[in-house]
Design a protein around this motif. Structure first.
Motif, PDB file in Angstrom:
ATOM      1  N   PRO A  51      -7.851  -4.381 -10.477  1.00  0.00           N
ATOM      2  CA  PRO A  51      -7.761  -2.911 -10.443  1.00  0.00           C
ATOM      3  C   PRO A  51      -8.960  -2.235  -9.773  1.00  0.00           C
ATOM      4  O   PRO A  51      -8.787  -1.270  -9.032  1.00  0.00           O
ATOM      5  CB  PRO A  51      -7.633  -2.494 -11.898  1.00  0.00           C
ATOM      6  N   GLU A  52     -10.164  -2.743 -10.005  1.00  0.00           N
ATOM      7  CA  GLU A  52     -11.347  -2.111  -9.405  1.00  0.00           C
ATOM      8  C   GLU A  52     -11.317  -2.230  -7.880  1.00  0.00           C
ATOM      9  O   GLU A  52     -11.631  -1.274  -7.175  1.00  0.00           O
ATOM     10  CB  GLU A  52     -12.637  -2.738  -9.956  1.00  0.00           C
ATOM     11  N   GLU A  53     -10.910  -3.397  -7.378  1.00  0.00           N
ATOM     12  CA  GLU A  53     -10.824  -3.582  -5.927  1.00  0.00           C
ATOM     13  C   GLU A  53      -9.725  -2.698  -5.325  1.00  0.00           C
ATOM     14  O   GLU A  53      -9.898  -2.143  -4.239  1.00  0.00           O
ATOM     15  CB  GLU A  53     -10.538  -5.038  -5.591  1.00  0.00           C
ATOM     16  N   LEU A  56     -11.018   0.881  -5.144  1.00  0.00           N
ATOM     17  CA  LEU A  56     -11.925   1.066  -4.001  1.00  0.00           C
ATOM     18  C   LEU A  56     -11.154   1.163  -2.688  1.00  0.00           C
ATOM     19  O   LEU A  56     -11.447   2.029  -1.849  1.00  0.00           O
ATOM     20  CB  LEU A  56     -12.935  -0.077  -3.939  1.00  0.00           C
ATOM     21  N   ALA A  57     -10.167   0.284  -2.507  1.00  0.00           N
ATOM     22  CA  ALA A  57      -9.372   0.308  -1.275  1.00  0.00           C
ATOM     23  C   ALA A  57      -8.585   1.610  -1.167  1.00  0.00           C
ATOM     24  O   ALA A  57      -8.498   2.211  -0.081  1.00  0.00           O
ATOM     25  CB  ALA A  57      -8.422  -0.880  -1.243  1.00  0.00           C
ATOM     26  N   MET A  58      -8.024   2.071  -2.275  1.00  0.00           N
ATOM     27  CA  MET A  58      -7.230   3.303  -2.243  1.00  0.00           C
ATOM     28  C   MET A  58      -8.106   4.536  -2.055  1.00  0.00           C
ATOM     29  O   MET A  58      -7.726   5.469  -1.355  1.00  0.00           O
ATOM     30  CB  MET A  58      -6.366   3.403  -3.496  1.00  0.00           C
ATOM     31  N   GLU A  59      -9.281   4.544  -2.679  1.00  0.00           N
ATOM     32  CA  GLU A  59     -10.201   5.665  -2.475  1.00  0.00           C
ATOM     33  C   GLU A  59     -10.655   5.732  -1.015  1.00  0.00           C
ATOM     34  O   GLU A  59     -10.797   6.820  -0.447  1.00  0.00           O
ATOM     35  CB  GLU A  59     -11.408   5.535  -3.405  1.00  0.00           C
ATOM     36  N   GLU A  60     -10.852   4.562  -0.409  1.00  0.00           N
ATOM     37  CA  GLU A  60     -11.191   4.524   1.013  1.00  0.00           C
ATOM     38  C   GLU A  60     -10.041   5.090   1.853  1.00  0.00           C
ATOM     39  O   GLU A  60     -10.269   5.825   2.812  1.00  0.00           O
ATOM     40  CB  GLU A  60     -11.491   3.084   1.439  1.00  0.00           C
ATOM     41  N   GLY A  61      -8.804   4.771   1.442  1.00  0.00           N
ATOM     42  CA  GLY A  61      -7.630   5.318   2.130  1.00  0.00           C
ATOM     43  C   GLY A  61      -7.557   6.830   2.015  1.00  0.00           C
ATOM     44  O   GLY A  61      -7.174   7.513   2.969  1.00  0.00           O
ATOM     45  N   VAL A  62      -7.927   7.359   0.859  1.00  0.00           N
ATOM     46  CA  VAL A  62      -7.954   8.815   0.657  1.00  0.00           C
ATOM     47  C   VAL A  62      -8.957   9.445   1.628  1.00  0.00           C
ATOM     48  O   VAL A  62      -8.667  10.459   2.269  1.00  0.00           O
ATOM     49  CB  VAL A  62      -8.309   9.167  -0.806  1.00  0.00           C
TER      50      VAL A  62
END
Length: 123
Positions: A51-53, A56-62
């Motif tokens: 979940p943490e990874e 991070l990937a989704m926040e980068e996508g945002v």
């Protein structure tokens, strides 16, 4: 006018039209996916990152979408909100779920269901 003159005019018009069309960019995508689909698929198969990874990937996508002025697809913020919830970040979960509801009003019933379940379960 001779037929060869008309043929040259027609060929010239076609050439100009072709040049004009090649200079046009293709249609802009409706949503900025940023690898969201493969990530969710892997998550649902139990083969995804932790979940943490994922967060991070989704926040980068945002951030990438915001930098481009692009919209994220339906479900993006909801999935991110559920990841936040699974990691104990209740305030961020609520914010992401409300963002999903604001961007896609048709998701209101489902998002309200999730938010109400959070309240019932003391999250």
């Amino acid at each position: 006018m001779t037929s060869s003159h008309i043929t040259r005019q027609a060929a010239g018009c076609c050439l100009l039209a072709a040049i004009g069309l090649t200079g046009c960019a293709g249609p802009k995508p409706l949503y900025e996916w940023n690898g969201y689909q493969p990530q969710v698929y892997a998550h649902l198969k139990g083969q995804g990152k932790g979940p943490e990874e994922q967060i991070l990937a989704m926040e980068e996508g945002v951030q990438k979408a915001a930098a481009k002025g692009a919209k994220l697809p339906p479900g993006y913020h909801a999935h991110l909100g559920l990841l936040y919830l699974n990691t104990g970040r209740t305030n961020q979960a609520v914010a992401a779920l409300n963002q999903e509801k604001a961007q896609f009003p048709e998701s209101t019933k489902y998002i309200d269901f999730l938010l109400n379940n959070m309240k019932k379960n003391g999250s």
